[in-house]
Write a protein that holds these residues in place. Structure first.
Motif, mmCIF file in Angstrom:
data_model
loop_
_atom_site.group_PDB
_atom_site.id
_atom_site.type_symbol
_atom_site.label_atom_id
_atom_site.label_comp_id
_atom_site.label_asym_id
_atom_site.label_seq_id
_atom_site.Cartn_x
_atom_site.Cartn_y
_atom_site.Cartn_z
ATOM 1 N N LEU A 2 74.166 52.390 25.820
ATOM 2 C CA LEU A 2 73.295 53.271 25.029
ATOM 3 C C LEU A 2 72.056 53.645 25.833
ATOM 4 O O LEU A 2 71.661 54.813 25.898
ATOM 5 N N LEU A 3 71.446 52.633 26.424
ATOM 6 C CA LEU A 3 70.230 52.903 27.203
ATOM 7 C C LEU A 3 70.512 53.866 28.346
ATOM 8 O O LEU A 3 69.726 54.752 28.646
ATOM 9 N N SER A 58 72.758 56.135 28.434
ATOM 10 C CA SER A 58 73.105 57.494 28.031
ATOM 11 C C SER A 58 71.953 58.237 27.347
ATOM 12 O O SER A 58 72.088 59.401 27.014
ATOM 13 N N LEU A 59 70.818 57.554 27.144
ATOM 14 C CA LEU A 59 69.698 58.258 26.512
ATOM 15 C C LEU A 59 69.118 59.277 27.487
ATOM 16 O O LEU A 59 68.719 58.932 28.591
ATOM 17 N N PRO A 60 69.083 60.547 27.096
ATOM 18 C CA PRO A 60 68.501 61.540 27.989
ATOM 19 C C PRO A 60 66.990 61.348 28.074
ATOM 20 O O PRO A 60 66.345 61.106 27.054
ATOM 21 N N ARG A 61 66.465 61.427 29.262
ATOM 22 C CA ARG A 61 65.021 61.284 29.426
ATOM 23 C C ARG A 61 64.523 62.351 30.391
ATOM 24 O O ARG A 61 65.215 62.724 31.340
ATOM 25 N N ILE A 62 63.315 62.813 30.120
ATOM 26 C CA ILE A 62 62.740 63.824 31.013
ATOM 27 C C ILE A 62 62.562 63.244 32.400
ATOM 28 O O ILE A 62 62.044 62.150 32.571
ATOM 29 N N GLY A 63 63.030 63.966 33.365
ATOM 30 C CA GLY A 63 62.800 63.562 34.746
ATOM 31 C C GLY A 63 63.770 62.511 35.255
ATOM 32 O O GLY A 63 63.785 62.201 36.446
ATOM 33 N N ARG A 93 70.714 62.197 35.612
ATOM 34 C CA ARG A 93 71.785 62.082 34.619
ATOM 35 C C ARG A 93 72.690 60.927 34.951
ATOM 36 O O ARG A 93 73.073 60.735 36.106
ATOM 37 N N LYS A 106 81.064 55.489 30.576
ATOM 38 C CA LYS A 106 80.397 55.925 29.344
ATOM 39 C C LYS A 106 80.942 55.222 28.113
ATOM 40 O O LYS A 106 82.056 54.712 28.121
ATOM 41 N N LEU A 107 80.103 55.251 27.093
ATOM 42 C CA LEU A 107 80.499 54.741 25.784
ATOM 43 C C LEU A 107 81.556 55.680 25.213
ATOM 44 O O LEU A 107 81.419 56.895 25.287
ATOM 45 N N ILE A 112 75.398 62.744 23.835
ATOM 46 C CA ILE A 112 75.736 63.129 25.194
ATOM 47 C C ILE A 112 77.069 63.866 25.239
ATOM 48 O O ILE A 112 77.217 64.869 25.928
ATOM 49 N N LEU A 148 62.740 67.653 24.036
ATOM 50 C CA LEU A 148 62.643 67.994 25.460
ATOM 51 C C LEU A 148 63.543 67.132 26.324
ATOM 52 O O LEU A 148 63.942 67.528 27.425
ATOM 53 N N ASN A 149 63.867 65.933 25.853
ATOM 54 C CA ASN A 149 64.749 65.063 26.628
ATOM 55 C C ASN A 149 66.079 65.723 26.919
ATOM 56 O O ASN A 149 66.527 65.786 28.058
ATOM 57 N N THR A 150 66.716 66.242 25.856
ATOM 58 C CA THR A 150 68.039 66.823 26.062
ATOM 59 C C THR A 150 67.944 68.176 26.746
ATOM 60 O O THR A 150 68.801 68.525 27.546
ATOM 61 N N SER A 163 65.863 69.074 29.000
ATOM 62 C CA SER A 163 65.673 68.898 30.438
ATOM 63 C C SER A 163 66.984 68.501 31.103
ATOM 64 O O SER A 163 67.173 68.682 32.290
ATOM 65 N N MET A 164 67.899 67.944 30.299
ATOM 66 C CA MET A 164 69.142 67.463 30.890
ATOM 67 C C MET A 164 70.158 68.578 31.141
ATOM 68 O O MET A 164 70.858 68.547 32.145
ATOM 69 N N ASP A 186 60.659 58.139 24.856
ATOM 70 C CA ASP A 186 61.245 57.587 26.076
ATOM 71 C C ASP A 186 61.163 56.071 25.954
ATOM 72 O O ASP A 186 60.069 55.515 25.851
#
Lengths: 322, 247, 329, 336
Positions: free
Chosen positions: A251-252, A254-259, A262, A267-268, B170, B194-196, B198-199, B239
């Protein structure tokens, strides 16, 4: 620090046509005084049921099959209706999901505060100063007292509910999905405020949500729940930096984060599911990319991870770790 | 929100969508981003200004032309529990757009291939299911297959993952990327997150109270936001590694 | 969070779905189509109230069917001694005109039920049409229709019954039950129309309807393929309500003397009994049987109406012990 | 913040005027839509009854009375109809010739209003209390009994009930008078014997109307209060440890307002009920005259009654709607 809340062997189910469907299985947890404890779970994990069971506010067809919830030395599940009513808002309080809809639409906010005082035998005149200070804490102007709920924005209503729940200074505050339905910016502000108030007043806070990101942002301790069972729990930093259960780990990742880059690794798979009684092995097996035969046979028990304050439920740890 | 309110919810918005682009539109609630989506599919009409699609002004289309335009620009909704008709099965949902747009091949095969496209395999396992028998993620996939059935050139996704479980988000976002790649269509991804954004997006527009406050290449905006509102949004994006600290 | 609409739909879909999965061939095909035909009945038996109502209604129908083919005596013939109390030969005695009450009761059942049902069906059709059109049409059309509906809602029904009744009386022609049915439909459709307008308004704002607009469905197609299906429980519930209104209205029409008094039904039976002051001279066997049967019929309709509301509206749902509930976070 | 919901009230008044105008038009059109014309029907009946003893000029007089004339355009007729209305001229009654319709109505209206208002008030209060009890104690025996009783009462034909009441309590029981609004020999006015006599005579009619309209309130309140019991705000008030009576009060108040909407809608229904009951209890209200008007095909009187009842119902609606707008804070929003 002492334990303020202890859950022992809690089993909760929903009564249905073919007997009872189990939602929470043999749940054990200890929460220390003065911390923010986060419980994370996706749909089907039973986290909302758990929250209501802990507060003893579960409604039929949900039933508590067995277990104890010890708060302040008393088993909440064994209290009479009257005793239960007396400790609510005074010793412990519950801020429900979609809290902005939790206000009585046909009564002014001020009168709703007074109802709380009336219920707990507080003098209404003397208690007005308490309202002022609690409104101050959640950064609302006293004018809201003359408003009806629909005249306030979602964020203001959320703050009002929090204020109302805190006005009698309870020792334990349970929040179920504290920010669902709120705007991103408001969500961030409210989380900050909640945490600030908690640190100022020193009460214990139990936050239950599906949103892993915000949970990690505010909690001191985290427990991950999957299909009615704890998969891993411990201090935030341990959970975040080196998770010992595949669910938490994936889970951690796959969490999208800025910057952040990827994540392109394993994957889950699949969708969250409810507790399955026919499954004698690991509940997570249907989604686990690391599972082996042994996972089907034995039901994993919680094992100590880092020292005495970290536990995980996986027989494959640490073999699966990349 | 009444209609007249929402029409005023956007002011002087200039926006461009390139071919085969994944464009992000970002804003908090009340920024007008959902109104924008509904204007693009002409559920609302702009009070002034134009929508140019492939060189033609489409903002005043009616009747047959309107239907034709709409079949080329489809929308995916936020709540997959509300966007599928609970009284019809998966097959019906995908068949209707095919029938309406007079698909000239084998409809059955097309339904299967659309289901495969959104990774609902094997298709036979899903065709006769009703929405309530599917999970949130599966519903959103079915909905995408329905939207793709009209063979659109543009797909507007309005908060397509915000009501889904974290572990499924995802997958849906990856699906958007793969649709863009394999079908060559343009996608507008509308969100507050913004998280997604940016992805997956190439470019973004940031909307605040009905105005575009910043736009450009995604990477440069999230790493170096100029507008204070964009900065706030980035700061508020959850985050797990950024613990909220209070004094 | 699942929207309410969904939960409602799930409830109604379950039957449908279970039926779909049974593979059909030969006899089982017939069996399955029969089952499908009676699927709505299944729904009705889910709730105690509607089940009870259904049983009462079926009993009434059975009584009426018997009455069509058999009555002990000719219902409208003045053959006997006047005002006889119940006896072996005359189970419910005779009227003040010397007719057999029991025969009248049997013969009058079918027309009474038919009026109830036809007002229910036709009235509901009109209100569905008006309600759905106004709920799904442009704002202007919607407001005009809404205004007309409001006029009919506000004007007391009895006034309209009298005015229309006077109109038909003025025609001085024997048109059987037609005037009565027309009067009752024209006074009984507005309430349903208002209901359907508001449910259509709420359904048509849902995403799945927007979605159909976006893929290019025409309005008529959306109405028939989707909206009508979504509001079906409300339609059926409204049918029972309007049928009840029709039955009650029949008694009013007859009582006010604006119907055709030569025909035998429970309404005219009451009229003649009351006009001859049966209640004053103690001829209870003349007035009570039609009064009770009409009440029971209306009771059956109202039970079905409320029972169905409880099924259709998740908020009113009764948690029977042993009902499966799936938790959603 | 506590200001009147002006927009909402204006909207209500506009609707009031529109519906009123619609009803006026309907009232004007109906006699003109009648087969032949009403004057002829009346004339023929009178002719038959009197055995040809009536002059043809009476027909013309009747036609003038109805404002029906074949040589004037319809809109001029409509205009003069409106003109007459605003001057309080409703024509001359045929059944009570030569008493003007307005005089009859003036005498009958107070009695009808008295019946309507007292029975609606009583059934509203009793019905809401019973519904509250049923909704808060659902699936208990009490709920089931109240529920079934309400449904059965709603299903029992009102006029049969009236006859039964009359029979049991007046004819056999001799507890109450068989008719009238007050005893013969009592002087009308503000004196004790008159008030006592009026109340005594009103007991049966009021009780009957109350009984027949009770069911609607009970069931409406019950079905309104049940979703409230499961609402978020009830859940939260329990979470805050509010006492049982406080929680019930919240549920009740939230359910009461929607039920008030039903109240405004049911005024028309109650008036219908009252009309029937009045004729049975020979109560000198509008309803009693209405039955006479129907029997004698007294169109001017019928039209006058029709108009007046509609005005009464509309005003009742308007009052309740405005009251609702003031009581329910949420409506202010909706009115915008």
């Amino acid at each position: 620090m002492s334990t303020i809340l202890e859950i022992r062997n809690l089993n909760v189910g929903y009564e249905g046509e073919n007997g009872t469907t189990k939602i929470i299985n043999n749940f054990n947890l200890k929460i220390e005084e003065g911390v923010i404890f986060g419980i994370a779970g996706e749909s089907g994990s039973g986290k909302s049921t758990l929250a209501q069971a802990i507060y003893n506010s579960l409604r039929y067809p949900g039933i508590i099959e067995s277990g104890e919830v010890i708060f302040d030395g008393k088993d909440i599940l064994k209290l009479s209706k009257r005793e239960l009513r007396r400790i609510r808002a005074v010793d412990t309080t519950f801020i429900p999901q979609a809290a902005m809809n939790a206000l009585n639409p046909v009564k002014r906010i001020g009168d709703q505060f007074n109802d709380v005082f009336e219920a707990h035998g507080e003098d209404i005149e003397e208690s007005q100063s308490r309202i002022q200070s609690v409104l101050n804490m959640v950064r609302l102007s006293p004018e809201v007292l003359h408003s009806y709920p629909h005249e306030l924005s979602g964020g203001m209503r959320q703050r009002t509910v929090i204020a109302m729940a805190l006005v009698l200074s309870p020792k334990l505050v349970i929040l179920d999905e504290p920010t669902t339905g709120l705007d991103v910016l408001v969500e961030h502000d409210i989380l900050r405020d909640i945490k600030r108030i908690q640190r100022q007043k020193g009460f214990t806070m139990l936050v239950i949500t599906h949103d892993l990101s915000i949970l990690y942002q505010i909690s001191d301790w985290i427990a991950m729940v999957y299909a009615g069972e704890i998969t891993e729990y411990g201090k935030r930093e341990d959970m975040l930096n080196s998770p010992l259960h595949p669910y938490n780990y994936l889970l951690l990742k796959s969490l999208p984060r800025i910057g952040a880059e990827r994540y392109d690794g394993i994957k889950l798979i699949g969708a969250p599911s409810n507790y399955s009684e026919t499954n004698k092995g690991c509940q997570f097996i249907t989604r686990c990319p690391f599972s082996k035969n042994e996972c089907q046979i034995t039901h994993p028990e919680l094992e100590a991870g880092y020292g005495n304050d970290h536990y995980y439920r996986c027989v494959r740890t640490p073999d699966w770790k990349p | 929100m009444t209609r007249s309110e929402s029409v005023n919810a956007l002011q002087n918005v200039d926006m461009e969508l390139n071919q085969n682009e994944l464009l992000g539109i970002v804003g908090a609630s009340g920024s007008g981003k959902s109104t924008l989506a509904r204007i693009l599919v002409l559920l609302y009409r702009p009070t002034s200004g134009k929508i140019i699609f492939e060189g033609n002004d489409v903002s005043n289309l009616k009747g047959k032309n309107l239907r034709k335009y709409r079949s080329q620009i489809q929308m995916v909704f936020q709540d997959p529990y509300a966007s599928l008709d609970p009284f019809h099965n998966v097959e019906w949902h995908i068949k209707r757009p095919l029938v309406i747009t007079k698909y000239d091949g084998n409809i059955n095969e097309r339904i299967d291939s659309l289901l495969e496209q959104v990774k609902l395999t094997p298709p036979s396992q899903y065709r006769n299911k009703f929405p309530h028998q599917l999970s949130g993620g599966q519903r959103q996939r079915v909905y995408m297959a329905r939207a793709l059935a009209t063979n659109p050139k543009v797909l507007i996704a309005d908060e397509p993952v915000s009501m889904l479980d974290v572990s499924l988000r995802i997958e849906i976002l990856d699906l958007l990327l793969s649709i863009k790649k394999s079908l060559g269509i343009s996608i507008i991804y509308i969100t507050h997150d913004l998280n997604t954004v940016s992805m997956i997006t190439d470019r973004i527009y940031v909307l605040n109270q009905g105005r575009v406050v910043e736009y450009g290449d995604t990477k440069s905006i999230v790493t170096n936001p100029r507008d204070s509102y964009t900065q706030q949004l980035i700061k508020a994006a959850p985050d797990p590694y950024k613990k909220i600290e209070v004094d | 969070m699942t929207p309410e609409s969904n939960r409602r739909a799930i409830k109604l879909n379950v039957n449908d779905d279970a039926l779909k999965e049974t593979r059909v061939d030969g006899i089982s095909a017939i069996f399955s189509s029969l089952k499908k035909m009676f699927a709505p009945v299944h729904i009705l038996t889910e709730n105690g109230k509607s089940k009870f109502g259904l049983i009462l209604l079926l009993a009434m129908v059975a009584f009426a069917v018997v009455g069509i083919f058999y009555t002990p005596y000719a219902p409208n013939a003045y053959l006997f001694k006047k005002s006889m109390p119940p006896s072996y030969n005359h189970l419910l005695g005779t009227t003040g005109y010397g007719q057999d009450v029991f025969s009248q009761l049997l013969a009058g059942a079918a027309p009474t039920l038919m009026i109830g049902f036809s007002v229910g069906i036709l009235g509901t059709l009109i209100s569905v049409f008006v309600g759905v059109v106004s709920g799904f049409a442009s704002k202007k059309v919607n407001e005009i229709i809404n205004g007309i509906v409001n006029v009919f809602l506000v004007i007391p029904g009895v006034l309209l019954i009298m005015l229309f009744g006077a109109y038909f009386l003025g025609l001085k022609q024997n048109m059987g039950y037609l005037p009565t049915v027309i009067i009752l439909i024209s006074t009984g459709w507005a309430f349903g129309a208002r209901t359907f307008r508001s449910v259509t308004l709420s359904v048509s704002k849902r995403d799945y309807i927007l979605s159909s607009i976006l893929i290019g469905e025409r309005k008529l197609s959306i109405i028939f393929r989707q909206i009508i299906k979504s509001i079906m429980p409300v339609i059926v519930s409204n049918f029972f309500f309007t049928a009840m209104y029709g039955t009650m209205g029949l008694t009013f029409v007859e009582y006010l003397g604006v119907g055709n008094l030569q025909q035998v039904n429970w309404g005219t039976m009451l009229y003649w009994a009351i006009n001859n002051e049966a209640y004053l001279v103690g001829e209870w066997w003349w007035i009570l049987p039609p009064a009770i049967l009409i009440s029971v019929l209306m009771f059956a309709f109202i039970l079905l109406n409320f029972g169905l509301d409880e099924i259709a509206n998740p908020a009113l749902k009764v948690f029977k012990k042993k009902k499966k509930v799936i938790e959603r976070a | 913040m506590t200001a009147l919901p002006i927009k909402y009230i204006i909207k209500r008044i506009v609707i009031f005027i529109a519906v009123f105008f619609g009803a006026l038009t309907l009232n004007f059109m109906l006699p003109r839509l009648m087969p032949g014309n009403p004057a002829e029907i009346v004339y023929e009946d009178l002719l038959r009854d009197s055995g040809g003893d009536i002059n043809i000029s009476f027909l013309h007089q009747l036609e003038a009375e109805y404002g029906i004339s074949n040589n004037k355009p319809i809109w001029i007729q409509f205009f003069s109809y409106l003109n007459d209305l605003f001057h309080g001229n409703l024509g001359i009654s045929i059944a009570f010739f030569p008493v003007p319709v307005s005089t009859i109505l003036y005498e009958a209206l107070p009695w009808t209003l008295f019946l309507v208002i007292s029975s609606i008030t009583i059934s509203f209060f009793i019905g809401n209390r019973l519904g509250r009890y049923a909704g808060l104690n659902r699936n208990h025996a009490g709920d089931l009994i109240i529920d079934l009783f309400s449904m059965f009462m709603a299903a029992f034909p009102a006029f049969v009930l009236a006859f039964l009441m009359l029979d049991i309590f007046s004819v056999y029981g001799k507890l109450f008078p068989v008719g009238g609004a007050f005893a013969v020999g009592v002087n009308m006015g503000l004196n004790v014997p008159f008030i006592v006599s009026t109340l005594y005579h009103a007991v049966l009619p009021v009780a009957t109307i109350t009984l027949t309209s009770l069911g609607g309130w009970v069931l409406g309140m019950r079905n309104n209060i049940i979703p409230n019991v499961n609402s978020d705000y009830i859940g939260f008030s329990q979470n805050l440890g509010l006492k049982d009576y406080q929680v019930k009060r919240i549920a009740y108040r939230n359910a009461l307002l929607p039920n008030l909407t039903g109240f405004s809608m049911s005024i028309g229904l109650s008036v219908s009920g009252v009309i029937i009951e009045e004729s049975i209890f020979s109560y000198p209200g509008v309803g009693m005259y209405m039955i006479t008007a129907i029997d004698d095909l007294d169109y001017p009187l019928l039209q006058g009654i029709f108009l007046m009842v509609i005005i009464a119902v509309l005003v009742g609606n308007l009052i309740v709607d405005i009251l609702l707008g003031i009581l329910d804070p949420r409506i202010k929003q909706e009115g915008d």
